[in-house]
Design a protein around this motif. Structure first.
Motif, short mmCIF file in Angstrom:
data_model
loop_
_atom_site.label_atom_id
_atom_site.label_comp_id
_atom_site.label_asym_id
_atom_site.label_seq_id
_atom_site.Cartn_x
_atom_site.Cartn_y
_atom_site.Cartn_z
N SER A 26 0.84 -1.21 0.00
CA SER A 26 0.00 0.00 0.00
C SER A 26 0.87 1.25 0.00
N ASP A 27 2.03 1.19 0.62
CA ASP A 27 2.95 2.34 0.60
C ASP A 27 3.42 2.63 -0.82
N PRO A 37 -1.10 6.32 2.51
CA PRO A 37 -1.32 4.88 2.40
C PRO A 37 -2.60 4.39 3.08
#
Length: 136
Positions: A26-27, A37
Motif C-alpha cells: 500500500s505504501d 497509504p
C-alpha cells in the motif's frame, strides 16, 4: 460519483494489472497515487471484499489481482466503490405543497436508476486489461 474513490480504485487496479505476479504494498501504491497509504488500504479492503484483489500480510505482503485483468470489467470496479449517485444527491425535503416538489424525487429516482444502468453498461464493455494497456 462526486469524489475520487473511483479514480483511486482504478489507479490501484491498473498498477496491479501492470504487475500481475508481484505483491504491491500500500505504501508503494500510495506513492504512485500521491495519497496517504491509509486511503489506499481502505480502497484495497473494499476491492478485496468485492473479490477483485487478493492480499497477504507480513514481510513479503501486499496486494495483487484476484483474477486475470481480462476477467475484470471496469464496471465491477465502479460498483465496488460507488457510494453516491452519478448525478449527485436529491433534495431531501422538497415542498410537498408544490406540484413539482411533491413528485420530484420519484421521478429523479427513475432518472438516477437509468443513468446508473447506462454508466455500468458502458463500463462493463471494458476490461481492466484493455484499460491498463494504455500505460506503457
Amino acid at each position: 460519483m462526486n469524489n475520487t474513490r473511483f479514480a483511486t480504485a482504478i489507479h490501484i487496479m491498473t498498477l496491479l494489472a501492470k504487475s500481475p505476479q508481484d505483491w504491491l504494498t500500500s505504501d508503494w501504491i500510495a506513492g504512485s497515487i500521491n495519497v496517504n497509504p491509509v486511503i489506499v488500504r481502505k480502497e484495497i479492503s473494499v476491492l478485496r471484499e468485492a473479490g477483485l484483489i487478493a492480499s497477504r500480510q507480513g514481510k513479503d505482503g501486499g496486494s495483487r489481482l484476484a483474477r486475470n485483468a481480462e476477467a475484470i470489467s471496469i464496471s465491477e470496479i465502479y460498483k465496488a466503490v460507488k457510494n453516491t449517485e452519478v448525478l449527485g444527491k436529491k433534495n431531501q425535503k422538497p415542498n410537498p405543497a408544490c406540484s413539482v416538489g411533491k413528485e420530484i424525487n420519484v421521478h429523479l429516482d427513475t432518472l438516477f436508476e437509468e443513468t446508473d444502468k447506462l454508466v455500468a453498461g458502458f463500463l462493463g464493455n471494458r476490461s481492466l486489461k484493455e484499460f491498463s494497456e494504455q500505460f506503457e
